[in-house]
Design a protein around this motif. Structure first.
Motif, PDB file in Angstrom:
ATOM      1  N   UNK A  28     -16.727 -54.349  18.783  1.00 51.98           N
ATOM      2  CA  UNK A  28     -17.412 -53.580  17.747  1.00 51.98           C
ATOM      3  C   UNK A  28     -17.467 -54.295  16.411  1.00 51.98           C
ATOM      4  N   UNK A  29     -16.449 -55.047  16.094  1.00 53.24           N
ATOM      5  CA  UNK A  29     -16.346 -55.665  14.775  1.00 53.24           C
ATOM      6  C   UNK A  29     -17.523 -56.587  14.505  1.00 53.24           C
ATOM      7  N   UNK A  30     -17.807 -57.506  15.415  1.00 55.52           N
ATOM      8  CA  UNK A  30     -18.872 -58.476  15.201  1.00 55.52           C
ATOM      9  C   UNK A  30     -20.254 -57.827  15.103  1.00 55.52           C
ATOM     10  N   UNK A  31     -20.453 -56.754  15.845  1.00 53.93           N
ATOM     11  CA  UNK A  31     -21.784 -56.151  15.915  1.00 53.93           C
ATOM     12  C   UNK A  31     -21.918 -54.907  15.042  1.00 53.93           C
ATOM     13  N   UNK A  32     -20.869 -54.643  14.245  1.00 51.04           N
ATOM     14  CA  UNK A  32     -20.870 -53.509  13.327  1.00 51.04           C
ATOM     15  C   UNK A  32     -21.116 -52.196  14.056  1.00 51.04           C
ATOM     16  N   UNK A  33     -20.474 -52.063  15.217  1.00 49.84           N
ATOM     17  CA  UNK A  33     -20.573 -50.844  16.005  1.00 49.84           C
ATOM     18  C   UNK A  33     -19.305 -50.010  15.825  1.00 49.84           C
ATOM     19  N   UNK A  34     -19.411 -48.734  16.045  1.00 46.13           N
ATOM     20  CA  UNK A  34     -18.251 -47.848  15.944  1.00 46.13           C
ATOM     21  C   UNK A  34     -18.085 -47.059  17.232  1.00 46.13           C
ATOM     22  N   UNK A  35     -16.844 -46.666  17.519  1.00 48.61           N
ATOM     23  CA  UNK A  35     -16.576 -45.817  18.676  1.00 48.61           C
ATOM     24  C   UNK A  35     -16.803 -46.474  20.018  1.00 48.61           C
ATOM     25  N   UNK A  36     -16.602 -47.782  20.104  1.00 45.52           N
ATOM     26  CA  UNK A  36     -16.871 -48.486  21.365  1.00 45.52           C
ATOM     27  C   UNK A  36     -15.845 -48.165  22.447  1.00 45.52           C
ATOM     28  N   UNK A  37     -14.606 -47.972  22.063  1.00 43.07           N
ATOM     29  CA  UNK A  37     -13.532 -47.748  23.026  1.00 43.07           C
ATOM     30  C   UNK A  37     -13.083 -46.293  22.937  1.00 43.07           C
ATOM     31  N   UNK A  38     -13.216 -45.567  24.045  1.00 42.68           N
ATOM     32  CA  UNK A  38     -12.884 -44.141  24.031  1.00 42.68           C
ATOM     33  C   UNK A  38     -11.400 -43.885  23.869  1.00 42.68           C
ATOM     34  N   UNK A  39     -10.555 -44.794  24.361  1.00 42.09           N
ATOM     35  CA  UNK A  39      -9.111 -44.585  24.339  1.00 42.09           C
ATOM     36  C   UNK A  39      -8.428 -45.877  23.907  1.00 42.09           C
ATOM     37  N   UNK A  40      -8.277 -46.133  22.616  1.00 41.20           N
ATOM     38  CA  UNK A  40      -7.674 -47.384  22.145  1.00 41.20           C
ATOM     39  C   UNK A  40      -6.261 -47.622  22.671  1.00 41.20           C
ATOM     40  N   UNK A  41      -5.552 -46.552  23.069  1.00 39.89           N
ATOM     41  CA  UNK A  41      -4.186 -46.726  23.579  1.00 39.89           C
ATOM     42  C   UNK A  41      -4.165 -47.049  25.062  1.00 39.89           C
ATOM     43  N   UNK A  42      -5.330 -47.117  25.678  1.00 41.08           N
ATOM     44  CA  UNK A  42      -5.438 -47.432  27.099  1.00 41.08           C
ATOM     45  C   UNK A  42      -6.346 -48.651  27.228  1.00 41.08           C
ATOM     46  N   UNK A  43      -5.789 -49.791  27.602  1.00 46.66           N
ATOM     47  CA  UNK A  43      -6.560 -51.030  27.686  1.00 46.66           C
ATOM     48  C   UNK A  43      -7.554 -51.047  28.831  1.00 46.66           C
ATOM     49  N   UNK A  44      -7.615 -49.982  29.617  1.00 49.20           N
ATOM     50  CA  UNK A  44      -8.540 -49.914  30.754  1.00 49.20           C
ATOM     51  C   UNK A  44      -9.321 -48.606  30.678  1.00 49.20           C
ATOM     52  N   UNK A  45      -9.782 -48.265  29.477  1.00 48.54           N
ATOM     53  CA  UNK A  45     -10.475 -47.000  29.270  1.00 48.54           C
ATOM     54  C   UNK A  45     -11.973 -47.210  29.125  1.00 48.54           C
TER      55      UNK A  45
END
Length: 370
Positions: free
Chosen positions: A303-320
């Motif tokens: 998300x950082x490079x492309x200025x996107x938000x909310x890309x990962x539904x579960x940041x605490x789960x690396x396989x989400x």
């Protein structure tokens, strides 16, 4: 392996090589006490592999997916692999067999029972010549292992010889199991089973990085890095546009590829222990080995490079949902694989030359007799 109901979670990015390397190693080197599977949206037991199970009408279609117990100087780790047609060789990831001492292979794990076991010695390991130990995502993360004796009662796989970007694939392996919408990491409570699921190849890494290099200032693209082969990229969808990471990146960079919002309840992604596992495309009559699972990355890194938000539904789960995965494409290594698997065995060669010598002796005696 994480299985999901309907979940898009796709975000491709310029993956820092150091991060992608760590992700791949994490996906492969799992302590023997933690092993197993896939991540989906429904109970992991609904996605267990059972010996003889039919896929597209092919009985035992995934029986050739093996569990690799690997002993290295650092201890024991787990990966997965796929048996090739002929029953003597398996395909896995190169990072799984780096610095190994021995490999034990098991087929048909089901609730603790095993249908076949084999051993592999270091002399039976063939790592791709372009693999350097850290060039994950370059297309070189692939290896062959030769079993101490052939498997004759399980059908091995033929290779896909085409670029399968855009195609749906079936993935199978012995990684940890979990749910894509969970806030916690996959666990190993279901580790006595292999698991499976489905996803789609959205784009290859070379294309992704070429496009990103033009769209993102300072991205940095090195053509030589991607010379060894092709890596497929997929995202883990939950059916929502917000988590269609690769689709959102395509929209932001000129639509060089397309990516849907997923396969609904069949959507899945590989996890710890699935590295080296097979990804298969349907030819119309058989499942062809198309990809070798290599790495996973949290979607929010993209998300950082492309200025996107909310890309990962579960940041605490690396396989989400919203996370990304990569796999080495077999079509780009067909010649290398065949150069190894087609070489006659030493004893076969010796017998052949002995036979030729005998024929020569007989011919000379006949000429002398005449």
């Amino acid at each position: 392996m994480k299985l999901g109901s309907y979940n898009p979670t796709l975000t491709i990015m310029k993956i820092p090589f150091a991060m992608i390397k760590l992700a791949a190693v994490a996906a492969a080197l799992v302590a023997a006490s933690t092993a197993q599977a896939t991540t989906n949206s429904s109970a992991p037991q609904d996605w267990r592999l059972v010996p003889g199970q039919s896929f597209n009408g092919v009985a035992g279609a995934m029986d050739g997916v093996g569990r690799l117990s690997i002993t290295t100087s650092g201890g024991v780790s787990l990966c997965s692999g796929s048996l090739l047609s002929g029953g003597q060789y398996m395909v896995t990831s190169a990072h799984c067999v780096t610095d190994l001492k021995s490999v034990n292979v098991s087929f048909g794990w089901a609730g603790g029972s095993v249908s076949e076991t084999r051993k592999v010695l270091p002399s039976g390991v063939y790592v791709h010549p372009k693999w350097t130990g850290d060039n994950v995502d370059s297309g070189a993360d692939i290896a062959l292992i030769k079993l101490d004796h052939a498997v004759t009662d399980i059908k091995g796989y033929n290779l896909s010889t085409s670029n399968d970007v855009g195609k749906e694939f079936l993935l199978a392996g012995y990684g940890r199991s979990g749910l894509g919408g969970s806030t916690t990491q996959p666990d190993s409570g279901d580790r006595l089973w292999g698991h499976y699921g489905y996803n789609t190849y959205d784009v290859d890494s070379k294309t992704f990085n070429q496009v990103s290099d033009k769209a993102v200032p300072g991205f940095g693209y090195d053509a030589a890095f991607y010379a060894p082969g092709v890596t497929y990229r997929s995202d883990y969808d939950d059916g929502t546009a917000a988590h269609n990471t690769l689709g959102r990146i395509a929209d932001a960079t000129g639509h060089a590829w397309t990516s849907g919002t997923g396969l609904g309840a069949r959507e899945a992604m590989g996890t710890d222990g699935d590295s080296g596992g097979g990804e298969f495309v349907w030819s119309g009559k058989e499942w062809l080995l198309s990809g070798v699972h290599e790495w996973n990355l949290p979607g929010d890194f993209s998300c950082v490079d492309y200025k996107l938000t909310g890309c990962d539904a579960r940041p605490t789960n690396d396989f989400s949902y919203g996370d990304l995965s990569g796999s080495t494409a077999t079509f780009s290594h067909v010649a290398w694989i065949r150069s190894i698997t087609a070489v006659p065995e030493a004893d076969t060669s010796a017998l052949m030359f002995a036979g030729l010598a005998l024929m020569g002796t007989i011919a000379r005696r006949r000429r002398q007799a005449a």
